[in-house]
Design an enzyme around this catalytic site. Sequence first.
Site, PDB file in Angstrom:
ATOM      1  N   ASN A   1      20.531   1.343  76.105  1.00  9.48           N
ATOM      2  CA  ASN A   1      21.719   0.795  75.453  1.00  9.48           C
ATOM      3  C   ASN A   1      22.818   1.838  75.532  1.00  9.48           C
ATOM      4  OD1 ASN A   1      23.475  -0.693  73.888  1.00  9.48           O
ATOM      5  ND2 ASN A   1      22.307  -0.487  71.985  1.00  9.48           N
ATOM      6  N   THR A   2      24.039   1.399  75.723  1.00  9.91           N
ATOM      7  CA  THR A   2      25.156   2.335  75.725  1.00  9.91           C
ATOM      8  C   THR A   2      25.959   2.179  74.442  1.00  9.91           C
ATOM      9  OG1 THR A   2      27.141   3.084  76.863  1.00  9.91           O
ATOM     10  CG2 THR A   2      26.540   0.788  77.211  1.00  9.91           C
ATOM     11  N   HIS A   3      26.274   3.337  73.835  1.00 11.85           N
ATOM     12  CA  HIS A   3      26.935   3.355  72.526  1.00 11.85           C
ATOM     13  C   HIS A   3      28.190   4.230  72.619  1.00 11.85           C
ATOM     14  CE1 HIS A   3      27.546   3.384  68.286  1.00 11.85           C
ATOM     15  NE2 HIS A   3      27.398   4.692  68.214  1.00 11.85           N
TER      16      HIS A   3
ATOM     17  N   ASP B   1      15.056   1.656  70.486  1.00 11.61           N
ATOM     18  CA  ASP B   1      13.903   1.661  69.594  1.00 11.61           C
ATOM     19  C   ASP B   1      14.238   0.751  68.422  1.00 11.61           C
ATOM     20  OD1 ASP B   1      15.575   3.113  67.949  1.00 11.61           O
ATOM     21  OD2 ASP B   1      14.406   4.968  68.036  1.00 11.61           O
TER      22      ASP B   1
ATOM     23  N   GLY C   1      15.534   1.395  65.586  1.00  9.29           N
ATOM     24  CA  GLY C   1      16.640   1.825  64.733  1.00  9.29           C
ATOM     25  C   GLY C   1      17.974   1.350  65.283  1.00  9.29           C
TER      26      GLY C   1
ATOM     27  N   ASP D   1      20.945   2.564  67.139  1.00  7.45           N
ATOM     28  CA  ASP D   1      21.468   3.637  68.001  1.00  7.45           C
ATOM     29  C   ASP D   1      20.723   4.954  67.790  1.00  7.45           C
ATOM     30  OD1 ASP D   1      23.378   1.801  68.964  1.00  7.45           O
ATOM     31  OD2 ASP D   1      24.718   2.258  67.294  1.00  7.45           O
TER      32      ASP D   1
HETATM   33  C1  GAR Z   1      31.252  -0.432  75.019  1.00  6.73           C
HETATM   34  O1  GAR Z   1      32.102   0.606  74.622  1.00  6.73           O
HETATM   35  C2  GAR Z   1      29.894  -0.284  74.380  1.00  6.73           C
HETATM   36  O2  GAR Z   1      29.486   1.029  74.210  1.00  6.73           O
HETATM   37  C3  GAR Z   1      30.125  -0.935  73.040  1.00  6.73           C
HETATM   38  O3  GAR Z   1      30.880  -2.064  73.353  1.00  6.73           O
HETATM   39  C4  GAR Z   1      31.719  -1.780  74.468  1.00  6.73           C
HETATM   40  C5  GAR Z   1      31.566  -2.892  75.453  1.00  6.73           C
HETATM   41  O4  GAR Z   1      32.556  -2.854  76.434  1.00  6.73           O
HETATM   42  N1  GAR Z   1      28.886  -1.240  72.420  1.00  6.73           N
HETATM   43  C6  GAR Z   1      28.666  -1.080  71.127  1.00  6.73           C
HETATM   44  O5  GAR Z   1      29.510  -0.722  70.328  1.00  6.73           O
HETATM   45  C7  GAR Z   1      27.259  -1.444  70.683  1.00  6.73           C
HETATM   46  N2  GAR Z   1      26.995  -0.891  69.387  1.00  6.73           N
HETATM   47  P1  GAR Z   1      32.499  -3.808  77.703  1.00  6.73           P
HETATM   48  O6  GAR Z   1      32.137  -5.206  77.208  1.00  6.73           O
HETATM   49  O7  GAR Z   1      33.865  -3.759  78.282  1.00  6.73           O
HETATM   50  O8  GAR Z   1      31.467  -3.254  78.628  1.00  6.73           O
END
Ligand code: GAR
Length: 205
Positions: free
Chosen positions: A111-113, A145, A147, A149
Amino acid sequence: MSAAPARLVVLVSGAGTNLQALLDACADPAYGAQVVAVGADRDDIEGLARAERAGVPTFVVRVKDYTSREHWDGALTDKVSAFEPDLVVLAGFMKLVGASYLPALGRITVNTHPALSPSFPGMHGPRDALEYGVKVTGCTLFVVDDGVDTGAIVAQTTVPVEDDDTVESLHERIKVGERAMLVETVGRMAREGWTVDGRRVRLGG
Ligand code: GAR
């Protein structure tokens, strides 16, 4: 003979600019990965439109179509599993995966945060970092996981906070770094593999 490209399933909830970066990278056979499906928890989002324009199959699993969050989680698990992914990328997917998903696919899901974990978890990473007054923030790619993030960290990139930043300008700057981090790291995971030892993630054999 080169190995078959790694099969990626990408889950999105919004604009899908991170997805687009992966789609663009996958156009080069040397990248070593292919997006085989894009899933979402809602209809009518640009992320799905990007997948359709790229000719990638899509699916939508909406919480409101299920009698419980657990049933939704089970349906999502089935949908993703059907594409036999080597790696699942949550790219702006605004739902937590749960009790069915994690044992089946957690090990291969990142996941990217938009913050530097363990700071500022949750839905508002850029806002919370700006309000706290940090001078440096960034983004984190982690193995999911149970949790919020909290999973083992695969990669991080730092981004400066400018004096005149708004939440939007800061998030846009983070997303530039985030797309580069995602493309670089997912490509290495696809080509070289990875190992997780407790909280330590290592790319390569
Ligand atoms: C990204 O910055 C990602 O990290 C965030 O939403 C954005 C999606 O951008 N995700 C979260 O905040 C999850 N907790 P995108 O739709 O343009 O790829």
